[in-house]
Scaffold this motif. Structure first.
Motif, PDB file in Angstrom:
ATOM      1  N   MET A 132       0.793  -1.318   0.010  1.00  0.00           N
ATOM      2  CA  MET A 132      -0.130   0.069  -0.003  1.00  0.00           C
ATOM      3  C   MET A 132       0.791   1.087  -0.008  1.00  0.00           C
ATOM      4  O   MET A 132       0.386   2.353  -0.039  1.00  0.00           O
ATOM      5  N   ASP A 133       2.118   1.123   0.180  1.00  0.00           N
ATOM      6  CA  ASP A 133       2.812   2.277   0.147  1.00  0.00           C
ATOM      7  C   ASP A 133       3.018   2.920  -1.045  1.00  0.00           C
ATOM      8  O   ASP A 133       3.263   4.282  -1.285  1.00  0.00           O
ATOM      9  N   ARG A 134       2.587   2.172  -2.090  1.00  0.00           N
ATOM     10  CA  ARG A 134       2.578   2.964  -3.725  1.00  0.00           C
ATOM     11  C   ARG A 134       1.289   3.874  -3.735  1.00  0.00           C
ATOM     12  O   ARG A 134       1.362   4.987  -4.347  1.00  0.00           O
ATOM     13  N   ILE A 135       0.376   3.636  -3.003  1.00  0.00           N
ATOM     14  CA  ILE A 135      -0.990   4.515  -3.212  1.00  0.00           C
ATOM     15  C   ILE A 135      -0.913   5.774  -2.077  1.00  0.00           C
ATOM     16  O   ILE A 135      -1.703   6.641  -2.163  1.00  0.00           O
ATOM     17  N   ILE A 136      -0.204   5.586  -1.054  1.00  0.00           N
ATOM     18  CA  ILE A 136      -0.241   6.596   0.046  1.00  0.00           C
ATOM     19  C   ILE A 136       0.019   7.944  -0.449  1.00  0.00           C
ATOM     20  O   ILE A 136      -0.571   9.047  -0.013  1.00  0.00           O
ATOM     21  N   PRO A 137       1.147   8.023  -1.297  1.00  0.00           N
ATOM     22  CA  PRO A 137       1.324   9.599  -1.884  1.00  0.00           C
ATOM     23  C   PRO A 137       0.082  10.176  -2.962  1.00  0.00           C
ATOM     24  O   PRO A 137      -0.175  11.369  -2.728  1.00  0.00           O
ATOM     25  N   TYR A 138      -0.564   9.430  -3.467  1.00  0.00           N
ATOM     26  CA  TYR A 138      -1.863   9.603  -3.903  1.00  0.00           C
ATOM     27  C   TYR A 138      -3.000  10.274  -3.205  1.00  0.00           C
ATOM     28  O   TYR A 138      -3.639  11.248  -3.381  1.00  0.00           O
ATOM     29  N   ALA A 139      -3.107   9.334  -2.034  1.00  0.00           N
ATOM     30  CA  ALA A 139      -4.283   9.760  -1.085  1.00  0.00           C
ATOM     31  C   ALA A 139      -3.744  10.925  -0.287  1.00  0.00           C
ATOM     32  O   ALA A 139      -4.664  11.675  -0.146  1.00  0.00           O
ATOM     33  N   ASP A 140      -2.573  10.962   0.085  1.00  0.00           N
ATOM     34  CA  ASP A 140      -2.166  12.042   0.864  1.00  0.00           C
ATOM     35  C   ASP A 140      -2.139  13.553  -0.002  1.00  0.00           C
ATOM     36  O   ASP A 140      -2.552  14.369   0.433  1.00  0.00           O
TER      37      ASP A 140
END
Length: 71
Positions: free
Chosen positions: A1-9
């Protein structure tokens, strides 16, 4: 899930500035995250983003395609 956290942030940062861009970032995060969600916590995280997308859909429907293109 580390790959999507920047998009969510980034979506959270842009929410008040441009809700359409924030929505697009959440959609991208979900598209990337769905195949990666293997454990219960990851599935719950992606499901929460899906719920948010569904909740925001009526408000974004008021913004027409021409309005989005102008941004």
């Amino acid at each position: 899930m580390d790959r999507i956290i920047p998009y969510a942030d980034r979506a959270a940062e842009l929410e008040r500035v441009d809700a359409c861009v924030a929505n697009d970032l959440r959609m991208l995060a979900v598209q990337i995250g769905l195949p990666l969600a293997k454990d219960a916590a990851s599935k719950k995280y992606v499901a929460a983003m899906l719920d948010r997308l569904e909740r925001d859909k009526p408000a974004l429907a008021a913004v027409g395609p021409a309005d989005r293109a102008a941004r």
